[in-house]
Design an enzyme around this catalytic site. Structure first.
Site, PDB file in Angstrom:
ATOM      1  N   ASN A   1      18.794  31.429 -43.370  1.00 25.37           N
ATOM      2  CA  ASN A   1      17.581  31.217 -42.696  1.00 25.37           C
ATOM      3  C   ASN A   1      16.877  32.641 -41.825  1.00 25.37           C
ATOM      4  O   ASN A   1      15.875  32.685 -41.378  1.00 25.37           O
ATOM      5  CB  ASN A   1      17.719  30.173 -41.720  1.00 25.37           C
ATOM      6  CG  ASN A   1      17.331  28.744 -42.458  1.00 25.37           C
ATOM      7  OD1 ASN A   1      18.248  27.902 -41.855  1.00 25.37           O
ATOM      8  ND2 ASN A   1      16.997  28.725 -43.471  1.00 25.37           N
TER       9      ASN A   1
ATOM     10  N   ASP B   1      15.731  19.057 -42.330  1.00 23.58           N
ATOM     11  CA  ASP B   1      14.739  19.620 -42.986  1.00 23.58           C
ATOM     12  C   ASP B   1      13.458  19.102 -43.001  1.00 23.58           C
ATOM     13  O   ASP B   1      13.265  17.777 -42.942  1.00 23.58           O
ATOM     14  CB  ASP B   1      15.115  19.864 -44.646  1.00 23.58           C
ATOM     15  CG  ASP B   1      14.501  20.934 -45.395  1.00 23.58           C
ATOM     16  OD1 ASP B   1      13.887  22.007 -44.757  1.00 23.58           O
ATOM     17  OD2 ASP B   1      14.377  21.032 -46.417  1.00 23.58           O
TER      18      ASP B   1
HETATM   19  C1  IPE Z   1      18.718  23.873 -45.006  1.00 24.39           C
HETATM   20  O1  IPE Z   1      17.263  23.943 -45.242  1.00 24.39           O
HETATM   21  C2  IPE Z   1      18.908  24.571 -43.858  1.00 24.39           C
HETATM   22  C3  IPE Z   1      18.858  24.022 -42.612  1.00 24.39           C
HETATM   23  C4  IPE Z   1      18.214  22.719 -42.501  1.00 24.39           C
HETATM   24  C5  IPE Z   1      19.206  24.350 -41.471  1.00 24.39           C
HETATM   25  P1  IPE Z   1      16.257  25.160 -45.910  1.00 24.39           P
HETATM   26  O2  IPE Z   1      14.887  24.839 -45.719  1.00 24.39           O
HETATM   27  O3  IPE Z   1      16.736  26.217 -45.137  1.00 24.39           O
HETATM   28  O4  IPE Z   1      16.765  24.917 -47.422  1.00 24.39           O
HETATM   29  P2  IPE Z   1      16.192  25.248 -48.908  1.00 24.39           P
HETATM   30  O5  IPE Z   1      15.595  26.874 -48.568  1.00 24.39           O
HETATM   31  O6  IPE Z   1      15.054  24.101 -48.969  1.00 24.39           O
HETATM   32  O7  IPE Z   1      17.189  25.121 -49.804  1.00 24.39           O
HETATM   33  C1  IPE Z   2      14.264  23.029 -41.178  1.00 25.18           C
HETATM   34  O1  IPE Z   2      13.294  22.865 -41.592  1.00 25.18           O
HETATM   35  C2  IPE Z   2      14.852  23.681 -40.233  1.00 25.18           C
HETATM   36  C3  IPE Z   2      15.340  24.970 -40.370  1.00 25.18           C
HETATM   37  C4  IPE Z   2      15.944  25.369 -41.611  1.00 25.18           C
HETATM   38  C5  IPE Z   2      15.722  25.998 -39.270  1.00 25.18           C
HETATM   39  P1  IPE Z   2      12.335  24.053 -42.316  1.00 25.18           P
HETATM   40  O2  IPE Z   2      11.688  24.987 -41.383  1.00 25.18           O
HETATM   41  O3  IPE Z   2      13.209  24.517 -43.516  1.00 25.18           O
HETATM   42  O4  IPE Z   2      11.013  23.185 -42.897  1.00 25.18           O
HETATM   43  P2  IPE Z   2      10.323  23.275 -43.936  1.00 25.18           P
HETATM   44  O5  IPE Z   2      11.208  22.939 -45.270  1.00 25.18           O
HETATM   45  O6  IPE Z   2       9.725  24.496 -44.315  1.00 25.18           O
HETATM   46  O7  IPE Z   2       9.276  22.011 -43.990  1.00 25.18           O
HETATM   47 MG    MG Z   3      13.321  23.699 -45.443  1.00 27.27          MG
END
Ligand code: IPE
Ligand code: IPE
Ligand code: MG
Length: 246
Positions: free
Chosen positions: A74, A26
């Site tokens: 997602n 993340d």
């Molecule tokens: C969790 O991250 C999913 C992945 C890293 C693939 P998210 O960014 O989707 O989670 P939330 O929304 O912060 O809970």
């Molecule tokens: C995790 O990074 C990757 C996926 C969920 C695919 P994020 O895209 O959630 O990154 P932040 O949390 O917005 O910084």
């Molecule tokens: Mg995220």
């Protein structure tokens, strides 16, 4: 008397590694936003970091590495961001075919793959074939994955076997249930790492994390270098896992 050659506690002990490390990758989006870049640039950086981390873990001797790459939730993101993530995945799969040959990697995909493009499914089929020949580090990529969905899928498969008369409800043990999860034949994670500053599980491996040690760090995933991963492994090695005992 002072013992000679006593191991330095600030060093990684290669004989006491976690067998299975899981990472919620993340913070890609914020990594890009901080630099005034598109979120897709963060995903590119995050995917490069994943590939380096896998090589590092393989080099030191971690047996199982599971990553959360794309959750069932997602899909709520803008279509162009989702498309960009799947393009990166395609690229990773093309390139990982050589790595799988040279590094003996077993590559698995955990999640509902039915929503993926035919092109991606074909590539996954190719890596599945290579995986059958390999017995090195297992890399499990969670794609369109949700912990609750995984549990429901296992419950439905058990219920179907009962309906068909193959089993009765009292056959449902933890082992029986686990054998129906994506993680069948995989030990549960010893260590879960979540970079990106959030201290939640976000529907990841809900069953498997029962006794997993957790590390949450504010470092964003693209910035979580091998050095930082090593420090986290050292932290893990100083923990006392009791599993409810004393
Ligand atoms: C969790 O991250 C999913 C992945 C890293 C693939 P998210 O960014 O989707 O989670 P939330 O929304 O912060 O809970
Ligand atoms: C995790 O990074 C990757 C996926 C969920 C695919 P994020 O895209 O959630 O990154 P932040 O949390 O917005 O910084
Ligand atoms: Mg995220």
């Amino acid at each position: 008397m002072k013992k000679l050659f006593k191991r330095d506690k600030s060093e990684l002990d290669l004989n006491n590694l976690p067998q299975h490390v899981a990472i919620i990758m993340d913070g890609n989006g914020r990594w890009a936003q901080k630099r005034g870049l598109m979120r897709s640039a963060g995903h590119l950086q995050g995917s490069n970091r994943f590939r380096s981390a896998a090589k590092y873990f393989q080099r030191i001797g971690i047996k199982y590495f599971t990553v959360y790459a794309f959750s069932t939730d997602n899909w709520k993101r803008p279509k162009e961001e989702v498309d960009g993530i799947f393009e990166l995945l395609e690229k990773y799969l093309y390139e990982s075919i050589d790595d799988m040959k040279s590094d003996n990697i077993v590559l698995n995909f955990w999640g509902d793959l039915s929503r993926l493009s035919p092109k991606l499914l074909k590539l996954i089929g190719e890596t599945d074939e290579l995986s059958l020949k390999n017995d090195g580090m297992h890399v499990n990529v969670c794609l369109n994955y949700g912990g609750r969905a995984e549990i429901l899928r296992a419950a439905k498969s058990f219920a179907a076997d009962c309906r068909e008369g193959k089993l009765t409800p009292d056959a449902l043990t933890e082992e029986e249930f686990e054998s129906r999860l994506y993680s069948a034949n995989t030990p549960p994670p010893d260590l879960l790492i979540r970079p990106g500053g959030e201290t939640r599980i976000s529907n990841f491996l809900l069953w498997q994390l029962a006794y997993t040690e957790m590390v949450f760090t504010d470092v964003l995933w693209p910035d979580l270098t091998d050095d930082k991963l090593e420090k986290i492994l050292i932290d893990y090695q100083h923990r006392n896992r009791r599993y409810g005992g004393i």
